[in-house]
Design a protein around this motif. Structure first.
Motif, PDB file in Angstrom:
ATOM      1  N   LEU A 132      -5.451  13.762 -81.178  1.00 39.88           N
ATOM      2  CA  LEU A 132      -6.454  14.606 -81.811  1.00 39.88           C
ATOM      3  C   LEU A 132      -7.640  13.780 -82.309  1.00 39.88           C
ATOM      4  CD1 LEU A 132      -7.053  17.539 -82.378  1.00 39.88           C
ATOM      5  CD2 LEU A 132      -5.877  17.312 -84.567  1.00 39.88           C
ATOM      6  N   ARG A 133      -7.379  12.612 -82.852  1.00 34.72           N
ATOM      7  CA  ARG A 133      -8.461  11.739 -83.314  1.00 34.72           C
ATOM      8  C   ARG A 133      -9.400  11.393 -82.155  1.00 34.72           C
ATOM      9  NH1 ARG A 133      -8.935   8.996 -87.885  1.00 34.72           N
ATOM     10  NH2 ARG A 133      -6.718   9.187 -88.378  1.00 34.72           N
ATOM     11  N   ALA A 134      -8.829  11.063 -81.007  1.00 36.67           N
ATOM     12  CA  ALA A 134      -9.641  10.722 -79.832  1.00 36.67           C
ATOM     13  C   ALA A 134     -10.447  11.923 -79.351  1.00 36.67           C
ATOM     14  CB  ALA A 134      -8.742  10.200 -78.710  1.00 36.67           C
ATOM     15  N   GLN A 135      -9.845  13.081 -79.367  1.00 35.96           N
ATOM     16  CA  GLN A 135     -10.537  14.275 -78.891  1.00 35.96           C
ATOM     17  C   GLN A 135     -11.673  14.668 -79.846  1.00 35.96           C
ATOM     18  OE1 GLN A 135      -7.744  17.264 -77.762  1.00 35.96           O
ATOM     19  NE2 GLN A 135      -9.167  18.193 -76.317  1.00 35.96           N
ATOM     20  N   ILE A 136     -11.429  14.545 -81.149  1.00 35.10           N
ATOM     21  CA  ILE A 136     -12.480  14.830 -82.124  1.00 35.10           C
ATOM     22  C   ILE A 136     -13.628  13.826 -81.967  1.00 35.10           C
ATOM     23  CG2 ILE A 136     -13.043  14.856 -84.583  1.00 35.10           C
ATOM     24  CD1 ILE A 136     -10.204  16.021 -85.033  1.00 35.10           C
ATOM     25  N   ALA A 137     -13.294  12.561 -81.755  1.00 36.41           N
ATOM     26  CA  ALA A 137     -14.322  11.536 -81.544  1.00 36.41           C
ATOM     27  C   ALA A 137     -15.155  11.849 -80.304  1.00 36.41           C
ATOM     28  CB  ALA A 137     -13.676  10.155 -81.429  1.00 36.41           C
ATOM     29  N   ALA A 138     -14.511  12.354 -79.254  1.00 34.31           N
ATOM     30  CA  ALA A 138     -15.251  12.732 -78.042  1.00 34.31           C
ATOM     31  C   ALA A 138     -16.236  13.866 -78.341  1.00 34.31           C
ATOM     32  CB  ALA A 138     -14.280  13.130 -76.936  1.00 34.31           C
ATOM     33  N   HIS A 139     -15.814  14.820 -79.152  1.00 38.05           N
ATOM     34  CA  HIS A 139     -16.721  15.918 -79.520  1.00 38.05           C
ATOM     35  C   HIS A 139     -17.866  15.416 -80.398  1.00 38.05           C
ATOM     36  CE1 HIS A 139     -15.165  19.690 -77.852  1.00 38.05           C
ATOM     37  NE2 HIS A 139     -14.013  19.022 -77.817  1.00 38.05           N
ATOM     38  N   ALA A 140     -17.577  14.470 -81.276  1.00 39.49           N
ATOM     39  CA  ALA A 140     -18.634  13.911 -82.120  1.00 39.49           C
ATOM     40  C   ALA A 140     -19.657  13.156 -81.272  1.00 39.49           C
ATOM     41  CB  ALA A 140     -18.032  12.990 -83.175  1.00 39.49           C
ATOM     42  N   ALA A 141     -19.180  12.460 -80.252  1.00 38.21           N
ATOM     43  CA  ALA A 141     -20.061  11.705 -79.369  1.00 38.21           C
ATOM     44  C   ALA A 141     -20.839  12.601 -78.417  1.00 38.21           C
ATOM     45  CB  ALA A 141     -19.250  10.680 -78.580  1.00 38.21           C
ATOM     46  N   HIS A 142     -20.304  13.789 -78.160  1.00 40.42           N
ATOM     47  CA  HIS A 142     -20.939  14.730 -77.223  1.00 40.42           C
ATOM     48  C   HIS A 142     -21.005  16.115 -77.855  1.00 40.42           C
ATOM     49  CE1 HIS A 142     -20.715  11.759 -74.017  1.00 40.42           C
ATOM     50  NE2 HIS A 142     -19.499  11.493 -74.459  1.00 40.42           N
ATOM     51  N   PRO A 143     -21.875  16.288 -78.849  1.00 40.73           N
ATOM     52  CA  PRO A 143     -21.927  17.565 -79.568  1.00 40.73           C
ATOM     53  C   PRO A 143     -22.321  18.757 -78.693  1.00 40.73           C
ATOM     54  CG  PRO A 143     -23.740  16.136 -80.233  1.00 40.73           C
ATOM     55  CD  PRO A 143     -22.842  15.322 -79.363  1.00 40.73           C
ATOM     56  N   GLU A 144     -22.844  18.489 -77.520  1.00 39.69           N
ATOM     57  CA  GLU A 144     -23.189  19.574 -76.606  1.00 39.69           C
ATOM     58  C   GLU A 144     -21.959  20.170 -75.919  1.00 39.69           C
ATOM     59  OE1 GLU A 144     -22.963  15.893 -74.076  1.00 39.69           O
ATOM     60  OE2 GLU A 144     -23.633  16.344 -76.107  1.00 39.69           O
ATOM     61  N   ALA A 145     -20.827  19.486 -76.000  1.00 37.35           N
ATOM     62  CA  ALA A 145     -19.590  19.964 -75.368  1.00 37.35           C
ATOM     63  C   ALA A 145     -19.030  21.150 -76.141  1.00 37.35           C
ATOM     64  CB  ALA A 145     -18.559  18.846 -75.302  1.00 37.35           C
ATOM     65  N   ALA A 146     -18.787  22.223 -75.441  1.00 37.33           N
ATOM     66  CA  ALA A 146     -18.250  23.434 -76.073  1.00 37.33           C
ATOM     67  C   ALA A 146     -16.728  23.393 -76.168  1.00 37.33           C
ATOM     68  CB  ALA A 146     -18.688  24.673 -75.301  1.00 37.33           C
ATOM     69  N   LEU A 147     -16.075  22.690 -75.238  1.00 39.35           N
ATOM     70  CA  LEU A 147     -14.621  22.581 -75.272  1.00 39.35           C
ATOM     71  C   LEU A 147     -14.185  21.346 -74.528  1.00 39.35           C
ATOM     72  CD1 LEU A 147     -12.448  23.804 -72.762  1.00 39.35           C
ATOM     73  CD2 LEU A 147     -14.369  25.353 -72.757  1.00 39.35           C
ATOM     74  N   SER A 148     -12.974  20.935 -74.796  1.00 40.39           N
ATOM     75  CA  SER A 148     -12.405  19.793 -74.084  1.00 40.39           C
ATOM     76  C   SER A 148     -10.930  20.060 -73.837  1.00 40.39           C
ATOM     77  CB  SER A 148     -12.596  18.503 -74.888  1.00 40.39           C
ATOM     78  OG  SER A 148     -11.919  18.585 -76.123  1.00 40.39           O
ATOM     79  N   PHE A 149     -10.389  19.337 -72.887  1.00 42.74           N
ATOM     80  CA  PHE A 149      -8.998  19.492 -72.502  1.00 42.74           C
ATOM     81  C   PHE A 149      -8.457  18.103 -72.246  1.00 42.74           C
ATOM     82  CE2 PHE A 149      -5.506  21.904 -70.818  1.00 42.74           C
ATOM     83  CZ  PHE A 149      -4.935  21.101 -69.867  1.00 42.74           C
ATOM     84  N   SER A 150      -7.267  17.846 -72.706  1.00 39.75           N
ATOM     85  CA  SER A 150      -6.681  16.523 -72.458  1.00 39.75           C
ATOM     86  C   SER A 150      -5.542  16.643 -71.452  1.00 39.75           C
ATOM     87  CB  SER A 150      -6.187  15.918 -73.771  1.00 39.75           C
ATOM     88  OG  SER A 150      -5.227  16.737 -74.369  1.00 39.75           O
ATOM     89  N   ASP A 151      -5.206  15.519 -70.873  1.00 40.14           N
ATOM     90  CA  ASP A 151      -4.121  15.467 -69.904  1.00 40.14           C
ATOM     91  C   ASP A 151      -2.793  15.751 -70.612  1.00 40.14           C
ATOM     92  OD1 ASP A 151      -2.961  15.177 -67.449  1.00 40.14           O
ATOM     93  OD2 ASP A 151      -3.302  13.020 -67.281  1.00 40.14           O
ATOM     94  N   TYR A 152      -1.775  16.025 -69.851  1.00 38.44           N
ATOM     95  CA  TYR A 152      -0.473  16.339 -70.429  1.00 38.44           C
ATOM     96  C   TYR A 152       0.634  15.904 -69.486  1.00 38.44           C
ATOM     97  CZ  TYR A 152      -0.409  20.300 -67.222  1.00 38.44           C
ATOM     98  OH  TYR A 152      -0.420  21.077 -66.096  1.00 38.44           O
ATOM     99  N   LEU A 153       1.813  15.780 -70.024  1.00 32.68           N
ATOM    100  CA  LEU A 153       3.015  15.519 -69.240  1.00 32.68           C
ATOM    101  C   LEU A 153       3.898  16.752 -69.343  1.00 32.68           C
ATOM    102  CD1 LEU A 153       3.951  11.939 -70.497  1.00 32.68           C
ATOM    103  CD2 LEU A 153       2.851  12.540 -68.340  1.00 32.68           C
ATOM    104  N   HIS A 154       4.464  17.146 -68.232  1.00 37.45           N
ATOM    105  CA  HIS A 154       5.370  18.303 -68.226  1.00 37.45           C
ATOM    106  C   HIS A 154       6.794  17.775 -67.971  1.00 37.45           C
ATOM    107  CE1 HIS A 154       6.555  22.490 -67.542  1.00 37.45           C
ATOM    108  NE2 HIS A 154       7.412  21.981 -66.684  1.00 37.45           N
ATOM    109  N   PHE A 155       7.716  18.189 -68.835  1.00 44.37           N
ATOM    110  CA  PHE A 155       9.095  17.777 -68.624  1.00 44.37           C
ATOM    111  C   PHE A 155      10.029  18.854 -69.137  1.00 44.37           C
ATOM    112  CE2 PHE A 155       7.737  16.053 -72.667  1.00 44.37           C
ATOM    113  CZ  PHE A 155       8.778  16.315 -73.512  1.00 44.37           C
ATOM    114  N   ASP A 156      11.260  18.826 -68.648  1.00 44.16           N
ATOM    115  CA  ASP A 156      12.275  19.789 -69.049  1.00 44.16           C
ATOM    116  C   ASP A 156      13.224  19.159 -70.039  1.00 44.16           C
ATOM    117  OD1 ASP A 156      11.365  21.846 -67.399  1.00 44.16           O
ATOM    118  OD2 ASP A 156      12.454  21.045 -65.687  1.00 44.16           O
TER     119      ASP A 156
END
Length: 123
Positions: free
Chosen positions: A99-123
Motif C-alpha cells: 500500500l505504501r508503494a501504491q500510495i507513493a505512485a499516486h503521489a508521484a502521478h496525481p493525474e492517475a485516477a486508479l492503479s492496480f498491482s500484480d497478484y499471486l493466485h493460490f489455493d
C-alpha cells in the motif's frame, strides 16, 4: 516516504471470518495508519462479534444485511475519509509495503485516477 495522501481501505465481508483475520492483519501490517472500513454484510459466522472485539485503531465497521459486495463497497466509499480508496476482498491479503508503494505512485502521478498491482493466485 511521506506522501501527504491518506487512504481508506474497504473490505466487504460475509461469512469469511477465517480469511478476514489475515486480510485485516495484512492492512495493519502496512503500517501507514490507513482508515479501514469493513462492511459486514450479514455474516452468521461470528464476524460481527470478532470485529467488535478488535482493538484496531482506524477500524470502522458498517453492518448491513445482504446488500452484496458491490453495494457494500459503495456504502463504504460514501463513508470513507481518505484521499485514496483501496479495495481488499475479505479472502485476500497484501504483502508488506504494497500500500505504501501504491500510495507513493499516486503521489508521484496525481493525474492517475486508479492503479492496480500484480497478484499471486493460490489455493
Amino acid at each position: 516516504m511521506e506522501t501527504g495522501l491518506s487512504c481508506s481501505v474497504i473490505i466487504p465481508t460475509r461469512d469469511c471470518l477465517p480469511y478476514l483475520k489475515a486480510a485485516l492483519m495484512s492492512v495493519i501490517a502496512q503500517d501507514i495508519g490507513a482508515e479501514i472500513i469493513v462492511v459486514d454484510d450479514g455474516s452468521s459466522d461470528g464476524t460481527s462479534q470478532w470485529l467488535e472485539a478488535q482493538n484496531t485503531p482506524n477500524l470502522r465497521v458498517l453492518t448491513q444485511n445482504g446488500i452484496g459486495p458491490a453495494r457494500a463497497r459503495n456504502l463504504a466509499i460514501e463513508a470513507a475519509n481518505g484521499d485514496l480508496i483501496a479495495f481488499l476482498d475479505a479472502d485476500d491479503f497484501w504483502w508488506p509495503g504494497k500500500l505504501r508503494a501504491q500510495i507513493a505512485a499516486h503521489a508521484a502521478h496525481p493525474e492517475a485516477a486508479l492503479s492496480f498491482s500484480d497478484y499471486l493466485h493460490f489455493d
